[in-house]
Design a protein around this motif. Structure first.
Motif, PDB file in Angstrom:
ATOM      1  N   ASP A  51       0.829  -1.218   0.000  1.00 21.36           N
ATOM      2  CA  ASP A  51       0.000   0.000   0.000  1.00 21.36           C
ATOM      3  C   ASP A  51       0.860   1.264   0.000  1.00 21.36           C
ATOM      4  N   GLY A  52       1.930   1.255  -0.799  1.00 23.51           N
ATOM      5  CA  GLY A  52       2.777   2.427  -0.938  1.00 23.51           C
ATOM      6  C   GLY A  52       3.906   2.527   0.065  1.00 23.51           C
ATOM      7  N   ALA A  53       3.921   1.659   1.071  1.00 21.73           N
ATOM      8  CA  ALA A  53       4.980   1.696   2.086  1.00 21.73           C
ATOM      9  C   ALA A  53       6.172   0.859   1.639  1.00 21.73           C
ATOM     10  N   GLU A  54       7.315   1.070   2.283  1.00 27.57           N
ATOM     11  CA  GLU A  54       8.474   0.221   2.056  1.00 27.57           C
ATOM     12  C   GLU A  54       8.192  -1.157   2.665  1.00 27.57           C
ATOM     13  N   PRO A  55       8.768  -2.218   2.078  1.00 30.01           N
ATOM     14  CA  PRO A  55       8.463  -3.569   2.581  1.00 30.01           C
ATOM     15  C   PRO A  55       8.690  -3.750   4.071  1.00 30.01           C
ATOM     16  N   GLU A  56       9.796  -3.224   4.622  1.00 32.21           N
ATOM     17  CA  GLU A  56      10.059  -3.405   6.050  1.00 32.21           C
ATOM     18  C   GLU A  56       9.031  -2.679   6.902  1.00 32.21           C
ATOM     19  N   ALA A  57       8.657  -1.469   6.507  1.00 34.01           N
ATOM     20  CA  ALA A  57       7.642  -0.728   7.251  1.00 34.01           C
ATOM     21  C   ALA A  57       6.298  -1.456   7.186  1.00 34.01           C
ATOM     22  N   CYS A  58       5.989  -1.999   6.019  1.00 32.92           N
ATOM     23  CA  CYS A  58       4.739  -2.731   5.852  1.00 32.92           C
ATOM     24  C   CYS A  58       4.679  -3.928   6.783  1.00 32.92           C
ATOM     25  N   ILE A  59       5.738  -4.723   6.824  1.00 31.01           N
ATOM     26  CA  ILE A  59       5.672  -5.961   7.589  1.00 31.01           C
ATOM     27  C   ILE A  59       5.707  -5.680   9.094  1.00 31.01           C
ATOM     28  N   ARG A  60       6.367  -4.612   9.518  1.00 33.50           N
ATOM     29  CA  ARG A  60       6.296  -4.225  10.924  1.00 33.50           C
ATOM     30  C   ARG A  60       4.845  -3.908  11.307  1.00 33.50           C
ATOM     31  N   ARG A  61       4.164  -3.170  10.452  1.00 36.68           N
ATOM     32  CA  ARG A  61       2.768  -2.800  10.699  1.00 36.68           C
ATOM     33  C   ARG A  61       1.879  -4.039  10.749  1.00 36.68           C
ATOM     34  N   GLU A  62       2.054  -4.922   9.768  1.00 37.88           N
ATOM     35  CA  GLU A  62       1.201  -6.101   9.698  1.00 37.88           C
ATOM     36  C   GLU A  62       1.413  -7.034  10.894  1.00 37.88           C
ATOM     37  N   VAL A  63       2.657  -7.222  11.310  1.00 29.78           N
ATOM     38  CA  VAL A  63       2.934  -8.079  12.463  1.00 29.78           C
ATOM     39  C   VAL A  63       2.279  -7.509  13.720  1.00 29.78           C
ATOM     40  N   GLN A  64       2.354  -6.204  13.895  1.00 29.90           N
ATOM     41  CA  GLN A  64       1.731  -5.560  15.057  1.00 29.90           C
ATOM     42  C   GLN A  64       0.218  -5.759  15.028  1.00 29.90           C
ATOM     43  N   GLU A  65      -0.394  -5.534  13.864  1.00 28.93           N
ATOM     44  CA  GLU A  65      -1.847  -5.644  13.757  1.00 28.93           C
ATOM     45  C   GLU A  65      -2.316  -7.086  13.931  1.00 28.93           C
ATOM     46  N   GLU A  66      -1.596  -8.031  13.337  1.00 27.07           N
ATOM     47  CA  GLU A  66      -2.074  -9.411  13.319  1.00 27.07           C
ATOM     48  C   GLU A  66      -1.725 -10.185  14.582  1.00 27.07           C
ATOM     49  N   THR A  67      -0.533  -9.939  15.149  1.00 25.39           N
ATOM     50  CA  THR A  67      -0.074 -10.757  16.285  1.00 25.39           C
ATOM     51  C   THR A  67       0.125  -9.978  17.572  1.00 25.39           C
ATOM     52  N   GLY A  68       0.197  -8.652  17.493  1.00 26.75           N
ATOM     53  CA  GLY A  68       0.462  -7.843  18.681  1.00 26.75           C
ATOM     54  C   GLY A  68       1.932  -7.696  19.007  1.00 26.75           C
ATOM     55  N   PHE A  69       2.828  -8.307  18.216  1.00 27.16           N
ATOM     56  CA  PHE A  69       4.259  -8.219  18.495  1.00 27.16           C
ATOM     57  C   PHE A  69       4.864  -6.973  17.849  1.00 27.16           C
ATOM     58  N   GLN A  70       5.717  -6.289  18.598  1.00 25.61           N
ATOM     59  CA  GLN A  70       6.544  -5.213  18.063  1.00 25.61           C
ATOM     60  C   GLN A  70       7.927  -5.797  17.801  1.00 25.61           C
ATOM     61  N   ILE A  71       8.265  -5.909  16.527  1.00 22.75           N
ATOM     62  CA  ILE A  71       9.483  -6.628  16.162  1.00 22.75           C
ATOM     63  C   ILE A  71      10.648  -5.675  15.974  1.00 22.75           C
ATOM     64  N   GLU A  72      11.839  -6.226  16.145  1.00 23.70           N
ATOM     65  CA  GLU A  72      13.078  -5.486  15.931  1.00 23.70           C
ATOM     66  C   GLU A  72      13.883  -6.183  14.838  1.00 23.70           C
ATOM     67  N   SER A  73      14.508  -5.405  13.995  1.00 27.60           N
ATOM     68  CA  SER A  73      15.464  -5.887  12.995  1.00 27.60           C
ATOM     69  C   SER A  73      14.948  -7.038  12.141  1.00 27.60           C
ATOM     70  N   PRO A  74      13.807  -6.857  11.443  1.00 23.00           N
ATOM     71  CA  PRO A  74      13.409  -7.907  10.501  1.00 23.00           C
ATOM     72  C   PRO A  74      14.469  -8.045   9.413  1.00 23.00           C
ATOM     73  N   ARG A  75      14.762  -9.272   9.025  1.00 22.58           N
ATOM     74  CA  ARG A  75      15.808  -9.520   8.037  1.00 22.58           C
ATOM     75  C   ARG A  75      15.166 -10.047   6.756  1.00 22.58           C
ATOM     76  N   LYS A  76      15.416  -9.350   5.655  1.00 25.58           N
ATOM     77  CA  LYS A  76      14.873  -9.791   4.372  1.00 25.58           C
ATOM     78  C   LYS A  76      15.702 -10.952   3.842  1.00 25.58           C
ATOM     79  N   ILE A  77      15.007 -11.982   3.339  1.00 21.10           N
ATOM     80  CA  ILE A  77      15.735 -13.153   2.867  1.00 21.10           C
ATOM     81  C   ILE A  77      15.611 -13.371   1.355  1.00 21.10           C
ATOM     82  N   PHE A  78      14.476 -13.017   0.761  1.00 25.89           N
ATOM     83  CA  PHE A  78      14.360 -13.105  -0.698  1.00 25.89           C
ATOM     84  C   PHE A  78      13.052 -12.477  -1.146  1.00 25.89           C
ATOM     85  N   GLU A  79      12.858 -12.412  -2.460  1.00 27.68           N
ATOM     86  CA  GLU A  79      11.620 -11.960  -3.071  1.00 27.68           C
ATOM     87  C   GLU A  79      11.121 -13.064  -4.002  1.00 27.68           C
ATOM     88  N   ALA A  80       9.801 -13.130  -4.213  1.00 25.86           N
ATOM     89  CA  ALA A  80       9.265 -14.160  -5.096  1.00 25.86           C
ATOM     90  C   ALA A  80       7.918 -13.735  -5.666  1.00 25.86           C
TER      91      ALA A  80
END
Length: 207
Positions: free
Chosen positions: A100-129
């Motif tokens: 939705d226009g955000a950078e991938p890391e910002a997006c996944i931080r938001r989604e993890v918070q909304e879906e699981t309640g976890f505030q994550i640190e240092s997500p590591r990108k592993i690949f694209e597909a």
């Protein structure tokens, strides 16, 4: 000594000429019919028509705890699986969402918070597909992140006004992998992340 293996020689990328793009639906996302000329490997040209569904790109992430050997997954209703043979429509998945226009890391931080309640640190990108390249334009950005219990600052569950009713699951990695084998986990992105975790070992995934 093992024999050396050389990379295959690939044919040059084909030439493509877009002839026409017809918008079929723009109700939720964009469904288009594209007519194009495609140059085959023998040099001849062929006119083709394909439908492409554009819902934007997305990101997905597997939460893991290397010390405990566990992962966090979600369980929610997915209508397309329900109409294609999934008896109750429920699917076990890794966290994911559209950029939705955000950078991938910002997006996944938001989604993890909304879906699981976890505030994550240092997500590591592993690949694209590309997940369904025959008909869907979406490319997924895959991430891993380690979690501890104190990082769960909310209940998660998703956004009710968007129709989300998400259950949060904490499972041993070994159990999740067994659920892939049994068919209890059938989501492609989740299987890819779990297999990556199994190949690397959870301790090897630490940033």
């Amino acid at each position: 000594m093992s024999p050396s293996v050389s990379a295959p020689t690939l044919a040059p990328a084909p030439a493509v000429r877009i002839i026409d793009t017809e918008l079929l639906s723009n109700n939720w996302y964009r469904l288009s019919k594209v007519t194009f000329d495609f140059q085959r490997r023998d040099g001849s040209w062929q006119r083709l028509s394909r439908e492409a569904y554009d819902r934007g790109n997305g990101a997905t992430l597997l939460l893991f705890n290397a010390r405990r050997g566990t992962v966090i997954l979600t369980r929610q209703f997915r209508l397309p699986t329900f109409v294609n043979g999934n008896a109750n429509g429920m699917l076990i998945e890794a966290c994911a969402g559209l950029l939705d226009g955000a950078e991938p890391e910002a997006c996944i931080r938001r989604e993890v918070q909304e879906e699981t309640g976890f505030q994550i640190e240092s997500p590591r990108k592993i690949f694209e597909a590309y997940m369904s390249p025959g008909s869907v334009t979406e490319k997924l950005h895959f991430f891993m992140a380690e979690y501890e219990s104190h990082q769960q600052t909310g209940e998660g569950g998703g956004l009710a006004h968007e129709g989300e009713d998400i259950e949060v699951l904490e499972l041993p990695l070994a159990t999740a992998l067994a659920m892939v084998q049994s068919g209890e986990i059938q989501d492609g992105k989740t299987i890819m992340l779990l297999q990556h975790a199994a190949l690397q070992g959870l301790a090897g995934l630490r940033v």
